[in-house]
Write a protein that holds these residues in place. Structure first.
Motif, short mmCIF file in Angstrom:
data_model
loop_
_atom_site.label_atom_id
_atom_site.label_comp_id
_atom_site.label_asym_id
_atom_site.label_seq_id
_atom_site.Cartn_x
_atom_site.Cartn_y
_atom_site.Cartn_z
N SER A 197 -14.11 -9.25 -14.46
CA SER A 197 -15.39 -9.54 -13.79
C SER A 197 -16.58 -9.03 -14.60
CB SER A 197 -15.42 -8.91 -12.40
OG SER A 197 -15.48 -7.50 -12.51
N SER A 250 0.83 -1.20 0.00
CA SER A 250 0.00 0.00 0.00
C SER A 250 0.87 1.25 0.00
CB SER A 250 -0.90 0.01 1.25
OG SER A 250 -1.63 1.21 1.30
N GLY A 251 0.33 2.32 -0.61
CA GLY A 251 1.03 3.61 -0.59
C GLY A 251 0.60 4.45 0.60
P1 NDP Z 1 -9.58 1.74 -5.83
O1 NDP Z 1 -9.44 3.11 -6.40
O2 NDP Z 1 -10.51 1.50 -4.70
O3 NDP Z 1 -8.13 1.19 -5.36
C1 NDP Z 1 -6.99 1.24 -6.12
C2 NDP Z 1 -5.78 1.20 -5.19
O4 NDP Z 1 -4.61 1.14 -5.96
C3 NDP Z 1 -5.63 2.44 -4.34
O5 NDP Z 1 -6.38 2.37 -3.15
C4 NDP Z 1 -4.15 2.41 -4.05
O6 NDP Z 1 -3.93 1.48 -3.03
C5 NDP Z 1 -3.56 1.83 -5.31
N1 NDP Z 1 -3.03 2.85 -6.22
C6 NDP Z 1 -3.69 3.93 -6.70
N2 NDP Z 1 -2.89 4.63 -7.52
C7 NDP Z 1 -1.70 3.97 -7.57
C8 NDP Z 1 -0.47 4.21 -8.23
N3 NDP Z 1 -0.30 5.26 -9.04
N4 NDP Z 1 0.52 3.32 -8.04
C9 NDP Z 1 0.36 2.25 -7.24
N5 NDP Z 1 -0.77 1.99 -6.56
C10 NDP Z 1 -1.79 2.84 -6.74
O7 NDP Z 1 -9.93 0.80 -7.06
P2 NDP Z 1 -10.51 -0.68 -7.06
O8 NDP Z 1 -9.91 -1.44 -5.94
O9 NDP Z 1 -11.98 -0.65 -7.19
O10 NDP Z 1 -9.92 -1.22 -8.43
C11 NDP Z 1 -8.54 -1.53 -8.54
C12 NDP Z 1 -8.18 -1.73 -10.00
O11 NDP Z 1 -8.87 -2.86 -10.49
C13 NDP Z 1 -8.57 -0.56 -10.89
O12 NDP Z 1 -7.55 -0.37 -11.85
C14 NDP Z 1 -9.85 -1.02 -11.53
O13 NDP Z 1 -10.03 -0.41 -12.80
C15 NDP Z 1 -9.60 -2.50 -11.66
N6 NDP Z 1 -10.81 -3.30 -11.70
C16 NDP Z 1 -10.83 -4.33 -12.58
C17 NDP Z 1 -11.91 -5.18 -12.66
C18 NDP Z 1 -11.86 -6.31 -13.59
O14 NDP Z 1 -12.91 -6.92 -13.84
N7 NDP Z 1 -10.70 -6.67 -14.10
C19 NDP Z 1 -13.10 -4.95 -11.82
C20 NDP Z 1 -12.95 -3.90 -10.82
C21 NDP Z 1 -11.83 -3.10 -10.80
P3 NDP Z 1 -3.12 1.89 -1.71
O15 NDP Z 1 -3.82 3.09 -1.17
O16 NDP Z 1 -3.22 0.70 -0.84
O17 NDP Z 1 -1.73 2.17 -2.19
#
Ligand code: NDP
Length: 328
Positions: free
Chosen positions: A272, A182-183
């Motif tokens: 999904s 996590s960041g």
């Molecule tokens: P969120 O915005 O809730 O979470 C994304 C997390 O990624 C953030 O909380 C942060 O975690 C981390 N993050 C954000 N920016 C960066 C960065 N620049 N570098 C590294 N880490 C970063 O999104 P979701 O959890 O809802 O979705 C996560 C990803 O999955 C998205 O890209 C979304 O598009 C994708 N997704 C894909 C699906 C599929 O069917 N394949 C379905 C749903 C989502 P932290 O704060 O812990 O660092």
């Protein structure tokens, strides 16, 4: 049952997206075989894009957002569902191309719906939503690849996000040793509460890596993509598997073939949105049985439909933690 219902309606005026609560009638709903009384929806990043008009993901107006919905069937022209059935819907372009769950009524295709497992409330189904379903599909992919808790630690990236949080909780409940990247250092207590054994600072994975680094992870669930995915691939143990579902850090991927051809690492793509119905039904069933509901409740906030536009701005500004359920 009343023929009119409340909905969040997006309209476009001079290239600007305007969101307002309106009273609609059933004949305004799009075509579909099943009419659902929506009890709960959720607020996701994609909904934030739609409501604020940021991502241009909505092409036709007026539009009702909401990529997830859960509730009860009112009427059905399909043999698959009957009035009174408890149902859930995520994905399929609902809330993007088709009117979604931010309304008290939705008319949808039968093949987009799943039956809610017995005992799974519509509120909790929406706390899970697309994010939780994706996390479960990722864990199932690792398990199908033969990764067990005995094989070693599992890495979850973007761990404090919606998908990441539920992935941490699911893996920990299944007995895996979870390392959460996590960041947000301040969220360490939150991630440990979900079941993470160790916290890995984001920079440790977003730095450039050598083609092969020392073997660490038996499995990984990656929501970040880009350099983070390349780095973790170089650190996978022999025969490890990575479920890749996201691009929070970018959509590019620059890696080498070494992890694949020298360590037998498997890279598993997870979607999904168009996952087939039987696979989803299995995932919902497993979520009902395996996700610790008290933890799910602790990471969930409820808002009324009227609060969606403000919450959409917050999600776009990265100010939301955990899951947001919309009460209809
Ligand atoms: P969120 O915005 O809730 O979470 C994304 C997390 O990624 C953030 O909380 C942060 O975690 C981390 N993050 C954000 N920016 C960066 C960065 N620049 N570098 C590294 N880490 C970063 O999104 P979701 O959890 O809802 O979705 C996560 C990803 O999955 C998205 O890209 C979304 O598009 C994708 N997704 C894909 C699906 C599929 O069917 N394949 C379905 C749903 C989502 P932290 O704060 O812990 O660092």
């Amino acid at each position: 049952m009343s023929d009119t219902f409340k909905a969040l309606v997006l309209r476009q005026d001079a290239q600007q997206t305007l969101a307002a609560i309106e009273q609609l009638s059933l004949d305004q709903l799009p075509e579909g075989e099943v009419l659902v009384a929506v009890e709960h929806s959720s607020l996701n990043y994609k909904d934030g894009l739609a409501i604020t008009g940021t991502g241009k993901i909505v092409r036709h107006f007026p539009h009702v957002p909401g990529i997830d919905l859960a509730g009860e069937v009112i009427s059905s022209e399909s043999a698959l569902f009957k009035p009174g059935d408890r149902v859930v819907l995520t994905g399929w372009g609902v809330g993007e191309r088709h009117w979604g769950g931010h309304a008290q009524r939705a008319r949808v295709k039968a093949k987009w719906l799943n039956h809610l497992p017995t005992g799974f409330s519509s509120a909790r189904a929406m706390a899970v939503g697309t994010a939780g379903l994706t996390a479960m599909l990722c864990m199932m992919a690792l398990q199908t690849s033969g990764i067990t808790p005995h094989d070693g630690p599992i890495l979850v990236t973007g761990a404090a996000g919606g998908v990441g949080s539920i992935a941490v909780a699911l893996l920990a409940a299944a007995g895996y040793e979870v390392h959460a990247s996590s960041g947000r250092a301040a969220l360490e207590p939150y991630l440990k509460e979900l079941g993470a054994h160790h916290i890995i600072p984001r920079e440790q994975l977003s730095r450039e890596s050598r083609p092969l680094e020392s073997e660490q992870w038996a499995g990984a669930i990656d929501t970040v993509g880009s350099q983070t995915l390349a780095t973790l691939l170089s650190q996978m143990r022999y025969n490890g598997a990575v479920a890749a579902c996201g691009l929070a850090g970018g959509m590019d991927l620059h890696t080498t073939v070494f992890p694949f051809i020298l360590r037998g690492v498997r890279l598993l793509g997870i979607d999904s949105v168009y996952a087939p119905a039987p696979h989803r039904q299995q995932a919902w069933q497993q979520l009902a049985q395996q996700l610790p509901m008290a933890l799910l409740d602790s990471l969930t906030r409820h808002i009324p439909l009227e609060a969606c536009p403000e919450a959409a701005n917050q999600i776009m500004a990265g100010q939301i933690q955990g899951r947001v359920v919309v009460d209809l």
